[in-house]
Write an enzyme that holds these catalytic residues in place. Sequence first.
Site, short mmCIF file in Angstrom:
data_model
loop_
_atom_site.label_atom_id
_atom_site.label_comp_id
_atom_site.label_asym_id
_atom_site.label_seq_id
_atom_site.Cartn_x
_atom_site.Cartn_y
_atom_site.Cartn_z
N ARG A 1 71.77 -27.55 40.04
CA ARG A 1 70.45 -28.06 39.65
C ARG A 1 69.35 -27.14 40.15
O ARG A 1 68.39 -26.87 39.43
CB ARG A 1 70.23 -29.49 40.18
CG ARG A 1 68.96 -30.13 39.59
CD ARG A 1 68.70 -31.54 40.11
NE ARG A 1 67.65 -32.20 39.36
CZ ARG A 1 66.34 -32.08 39.62
NH1 ARG A 1 65.92 -31.31 40.62
NH2 ARG A 1 65.45 -32.72 38.87
N CYS A 2 69.47 -26.66 41.37
CA CYS A 2 68.47 -25.74 41.91
C CYS A 2 68.35 -24.48 41.05
O CYS A 2 67.27 -23.91 40.92
CB CYS A 2 68.84 -25.33 43.33
SG CYS A 2 68.70 -26.62 44.57
#
Length: 410
Positions: free
Chosen positions: A399-400
Amino acid sequence: MNYPLHVTSEIGELRTVLLHRPGREVENLTPEYLERLLFDDIPYLPAIQKEHDYFAQTLRNRGIEVVYLETLMAESLRNDEIREQFVEDILTESKANVTSAFYHLKEYLLSMPNEQLVEKVMSGIRKSEIREEKKIHLHEIMEEHYPFYLDPMPNLYFTRDPAAVIGNGISINRMRRRARRRESLFMDYIIRYHPRFASHQIPVWFERNFRFSMEGGDQLVLSRQVLAVGVSERTTAQAIEQLALNLFAGQKEIRKVVAVEIPKSRAFMHLDTVFTMVDRNKFTVHPEILGPKGEMRIYILEPGEEKGTVKISERNNLIETLKEVLGLEDVVLIPCGGGDLIASAREQWNDGSNTLAIAPGVVVTYDRNYVSNQLLREHGIEVIEVPSSELARGRGGPRCMSMPLIRDDI
């Protein structure tokens, strides 16, 4: 061209995503300056690029359009005026404008074609790149031990944080740490000048020059009506309230902003390192953020009765709050590492809770978090694993590493 930004949930089928392929900025890391540049270790560039390419291809294999930050930025520098303004802005924000060295660096960067200029700004400018006879200032002579005129930006492959799409608009964030603050300048230029975006009147919900910090890892679009934001080491309560005011004034769909307080430490850096949405009623969570009986400090911000105000109400249970704001009868929290004391700590450090949902019930995760991945599968989630030996050294997961630009509605 279709409208280029649209994100109304964390789990709607992902259509377009922005990535940054790690570059030479990673090779400008040295042990002495790791803390300054927010890294714990030095990735091996060929290996981290190979892993990142695998991640990008995994997304393409699911029909997702992958666009790259470095490419969009180079394409945004469409004329000499934009090029010159960008170089001046980046040098000023890099504190390289205090002496006539500014002019040498400006000349050096403007001598490059766009792709090389962008790569050089991202990777950093070493002092050894500027001819000795141009080093005429006392600070340059006295600080010769420090190797950079422009610091490298090794955190750039975490594209989630500098900006985040919310609905049909964007939050261009003020990064908390100086080492990352310049990163949101790229998205600012892309939105204003890239042909893909510049022809649209894209609302900006949060400005990067705001006084208080906000980062995209803390921003989760839970539904068309609800945004969650972590009150964390990197995102302040003041910034969340300003974002809420801007959203309530500028659009009609999001009417609740849920502020979730998490421990303010590097291990818990952003909300998405301890909590992500993986299906309509399923969420990953790091158990350590939950107090006795699941109690936390949670605040719901809604439009106030008077224009330009917010109404704030407090909650203390994450599950009950999610049921309330999302209209769910049941909520399932899937604990990172299965709740095991050792496994949960280890896998959370390696971003076991930092899942990227690419469709309802379909997530991309790091392969190393095998306990959490197995538990996700046991809860009916399709798990797509990517290699992570080098990527994980930056303390950020799938996600980052991704900034969704377009998702389908659910």
